[in-house]
Design an enzyme around this catalytic site. Sequence first.
Site, short mmCIF file in Angstrom:
data_model
loop_
_atom_site.label_atom_id
_atom_site.label_comp_id
_atom_site.label_asym_id
_atom_site.label_seq_id
_atom_site.Cartn_x
_atom_site.Cartn_y
_atom_site.Cartn_z
N ARG A 123 0.82 -1.23 0.00
CA ARG A 123 0.00 0.00 0.00
C ARG A 123 0.85 1.27 0.00
O ARG A 123 0.36 2.36 0.34
CB ARG A 123 -0.99 0.01 1.17
N LYS B 211 2.86 11.63 -11.66
CA LYS B 211 2.19 10.61 -12.45
C LYS B 211 3.03 9.34 -12.47
O LYS B 211 4.22 9.38 -12.80
CB LYS B 211 1.95 11.09 -13.88
N GLU C 221 9.81 17.81 -25.67
CA GLU C 221 8.99 18.24 -24.54
C GLU C 221 9.38 19.65 -24.09
O GLU C 221 8.52 20.43 -23.65
CB GLU C 221 9.11 17.26 -23.37
N LYS D 115 6.69 23.44 -16.07
CA LYS D 115 5.78 22.33 -15.76
C LYS D 115 5.33 22.40 -14.30
O LYS D 115 4.14 22.18 -14.00
CB LYS D 115 6.43 20.99 -16.06
N GLU E 146 -5.06 17.17 -12.49
CA GLU E 146 -5.41 17.36 -13.89
C GLU E 146 -6.91 17.50 -14.12
O GLU E 146 -7.52 16.79 -14.92
CB GLU E 146 -4.85 16.20 -14.75
N ARG F 104 -3.88 21.82 -15.85
CA ARG F 104 -2.81 20.85 -16.11
C ARG F 104 -2.99 20.13 -17.45
O ARG F 104 -2.03 19.61 -18.02
CB ARG F 104 -2.73 19.84 -14.96
N ASN G 261 -0.74 18.42 -22.18
CA ASN G 261 -0.97 17.34 -23.14
C ASN G 261 -1.00 17.82 -24.58
O ASN G 261 -1.38 17.06 -25.47
CB ASN G 261 -2.29 16.63 -22.81
N HIS H 157 -0.09 15.49 -27.46
CA HIS H 157 -0.05 14.12 -26.93
C HIS H 157 -1.24 13.25 -27.34
O HIS H 157 -1.13 12.03 -27.31
CB HIS H 157 0.03 14.17 -25.40
N HIS I 10 0.45 10.26 -28.74
CA HIS I 10 0.36 8.97 -28.04
C HIS I 10 -0.23 7.90 -28.94
O HIS I 10 0.20 6.73 -28.89
CB HIS I 10 -0.49 9.11 -26.78
N HIS J 85 9.19 8.56 -27.51
CA HIS J 85 8.06 9.40 -27.09
C HIS J 85 8.13 10.80 -27.70
O HIS J 85 7.16 11.27 -28.31
CB HIS J 85 8.04 9.51 -25.56
#
Length: 353
Positions: free
Chosen positions: A115, A137, A179, A215, A225, A229, A233, A236, A240, A257
Site C-alpha cells: 500500500r 504521475k 517536450e 511544468k 489534472e 494541467r 498534453n 499528446h 500517443h 516518445h
Amino acid sequence: MDSIISDSYAVHFNEGAFKALNAHLSEKKYSTVFILVDENTHELCLPSFMAEINGEHNFEIIEIESGETNKNIDTCIGVWEALSELGADRKSVMINLGGGVLTDMGGFIASTFKRGIDFINVPTTLLSMVDASVGGKTGIDLGNLKNQIGVINQPVMVLIIPDFLDTLEERQVQSGFAEMLKHGLIQDPLYWDTLKTVNGLKEMKDHILTSIEIKNNVVLQDPTEQHIRKILNYGHTLGHAIESYLLNHGTKEMLLHGEAIAIGMILEAFLSHKLLGLELSSMHDIKTTFLERYTKIEFANEDIDNLLKLMKYDKKNSHGKVNFVLLKKIGEPVADIEIPVELFKQAFAYYKE
C-alpha cells in the site's frame, strides 16, 4: 541551480541533489534502500551515483529490461516479487534510477507495494528530467495503450544530475528536447523562440531548469489534472496514438516518445489553425521547427484510420469524446476541444506536404 519546490517534495540539482539525498537517508534510516535500474543505467549511471552516497545503508539493486515494451504489469510483478524475496517492508525506500519508463513504472510499483513505500526519482534522460520529474504521475501501459494503469503519487524527492545526459545517444536527447519545445508553445513564446536556436546537448542543459519550472508552475495549480494541467498534453492526443500504433505494428519502426509527440504537435498546430485561428505563420513555424529536428514519417491511409481508432482510448477523454489541447496562439493553449472527424485527414495531409 536552486532547488524547485513542488507539491510535497523538492527537485534538487547537481551537488545539492546528493547533499539532500544523504541528509534524507541519514534521517530516515530506512530498513533497505532498493535501487531500480535497467541494463543501461546499471552500467552507465549506478557506479557514479553510489560513489556519492555517504553512510552505511542496506542496499539492494533490482534490474529490469529497458524500453517502452517492458512498461507492463509483468515487469511490475517481477519487481514486486523481488521486493518480497529481498525482505522489503514499509520502512524501505526505492530509488528509481533511469528514464521516464523506469521512473513511471518504479513510482507505480513503490506506490502499490504494501500500500505504498517511499520512492525517490533520479531521472537520467532529458525527457524524464523535464517531463517525468514533476507531477507525480506513475503508471504502466495496458497492451499497446499507453499509461492506462497508474496513480498520481508524489516521490520523496527528485534528483537532477545533468551529467547523466552525457551517456545518451543523440536520438534520446532530441526526444527529450521535444517536450522542452512544447513548454515554450504552451506557456512562453520567448522560451519557444530561444529554444529554436539551441544546438547541442550543452546548450540544452542550460534550459532544463526553465522547463521544469514551467511544468511545476502548471502542476501546482492543478495537481490532479482537472483543468489547467491538461494543457501539458498539447501534441499528446495524436502523439500517443502514433507512439502506441508503431510500438506494436510489427513491420514499422518504433518512435521514441518525443519523436511521436513532435508529429502530434505539428498535426495539432494545423487543427489549432482551423478551429482556434492560430496564425498561419505560427502553424508553419511549428511545422518547420520540428521537421528540422525530427525525421518525417510516412503514414498510409490505413495507418491513419488505425491511429484514429486508438485515440478513443486516450485517458484525457470523457463522455465518449476525444478531447484535444489546441493553441489559440503560441503561449495560449485551450483544453477540451472536440475535433470534427474530417479535419484529421486534412491534418495528416498538411504534415505530409
